[in-house]
Structures are given as C-alpha cells and as structure tokens.
Design a protein around this motif. Structure first.
Motif: not given
Length: 235
Positions: A18-22, A76-80, A176-178, A182-184
């Motif tokens: 999900s993360l745009d990294i290299a 923005v954080a995710i609950p885990e 993470l994808s959500s 930019l979706v709830p």
C-alpha cells in the motif's frame, strides 16, 4: 557555493504493498554526506515541520535543495500496530500507528522522496504526494507523507542488511489501503449486547452512538472534500 556531488546507486526494494516507496543504496558513501536520524514515535499534530527537496528547480540546477516550512496539519493513524508479523516485530502494545502525515509546507512536483524534518532536526516522514484541483492544478500546501513509524522495516534493513524484512511491507493491509485511497476506515465489529441491560447504560449507549455517528458524518465530509481535490501519487 559548494559543488554538488553525484553518486551512483542501485535499487534495493520497490514496494508492492500500500505504501508508495522505493529504496536505493549508494554504491559508495561520500565523506560530505550528513545523515538524518529518523524519529519513529508519532509526531505531534500542530508542530512546525520542514520539507527538503528539489521540487522547484530540480537537482540538475546549481542551486542547493529548497527548504519549505509549514505545520503538521494532520496525523492519520490506524487502530492497530503495523509490522507485527514476519521476520520483524515491533511493539505490539501500541494501540495505533501513524500511517499518513499532512503538512502545509510548500511541496512541488519533483519533491517526492524528500524528508519531512521536525524542529529538532529528526526525520519524521517521507514526502510522497500532494493534492490537485479537479482541473489538475497542484495544491502545494496540501501534501501527504509517510511517517517514519510506518517505514520502520526500511530503517531496520539499514542496520541488518536482511532484505527479507521487506516482506512485511508487501502484505495486504485493508486499513492502510483505505487511508491512502482517502476512504473511511472499515468499521470494527460491534460488541455483543448483554442480556441484562441497565436502563442508564442503555441511555448512555444511545448517546455514545449519537456522538460516534456525528463524528463519522464529519469524517465523511472531510474525506469527500479531499477526494474531490484528487490525490496525485507521484510528484
């Protein structure tokens, strides 16, 4: 003015998750290079931040990288916790993990990959994208970065050299994808109700549900506004 030094590098890792990294690794480290230490703790919303990059003139120019200053407008954080499976393990006692930073510092095309620095000189994030108007015009002061806490496997690799660490970054993560779409966030399963209900508890539960519903509506309005602006994945 100091002369710029160009260094050869080779790709070590490109994210499939999900993360745009290299990740690039220098073939040789110049003596002029000054490292920046990352801060893996959650940064404070409202704090002053600085973004470093070549967004305006590009690295081919003789000008040094630009530094723009702004405010960390949102975390923005995710609950885990993240990265608790696989070859590395982080502190699973964490109830949430920051996965997106929004700053008001000016970010222009070409600044992707630049560091976000706090007032103490620590790196707190990596610039990845900014928003655009519906017509395609970039909004420099509305941009998004990946927090260093979400990039912990990258920093672990620099210490161990073990590329198997990257596997955890490629695992699917709906939350993470959500966030980056930019979706709830998906709602958690409701807790089962007890058979012996106290009228006062039931009244309090209805009030809590009312507050939660209004908070959800406010969140949806903010998300809808951001979705209209468009999120540019590469800058």
């Amino acid at each position: 003015m100091e002369q710029q030094v160009w260094c050869d590098a080779h790709p070590v890792y490109v994210s499939k998750g999900s993360l745009d990294i290299a990740l690039l690794q220098l073939k040789s480290v110049p003596i002029q290079l000054s490292s920046i230490k990352p801060q893996l703790d959650c940064p404070s919303q409202g704090s002053v931040v600085h973004v470093i990059g070549h967004g305006l003139l590009g690295p081919q120019s003789k000008c040094r990288p630009s530094i723009s200053t702004g405010i960390l407008a949102n975390v923005v954080a995710i609950p885990e916790p993240l990265h608790i499976c696989g070859p590395i393990k982080t502190d699973i006692s964490k109830e949430s993990t920051p996965v997106m930073l929004q700053t008001t510092a000016a970010v222009h095309p070409g600044a992707s990959g630049g560091p976000v620095i706090n007032s103490n000189g620590f790196m707190i994030g990596l610039v990845t994208s900014n928003a655009r108007h519906g017509g395609g015009t970039i909004i420099p002061h509305l941009n998004f970065s990946i927090p260093c806490a979400a990039l912990e496997p990258i920093f672990r690799f620099s210490d161990t050299g073990d590329s198997s660490i990257f596997q955890v970054l490629d695992k699917p993560n709906q939350l993470l994808s959500s966030v980056w779409a930019l979706v709830p966030l998906p709602s958690r399963k409701p807790q089962p109700h007890s058979e012996n209900k106290n009228p006062k508890d039931e009244k309090g539960s209805r009030f809590s549900a009312f507050l939660a519903k209004n908070a959800e509506i406010a969140s949806l309005k903010e998300v809808d506004h951001l979705k209209k602006l468009k999120l540019n994945s590469k800058i």
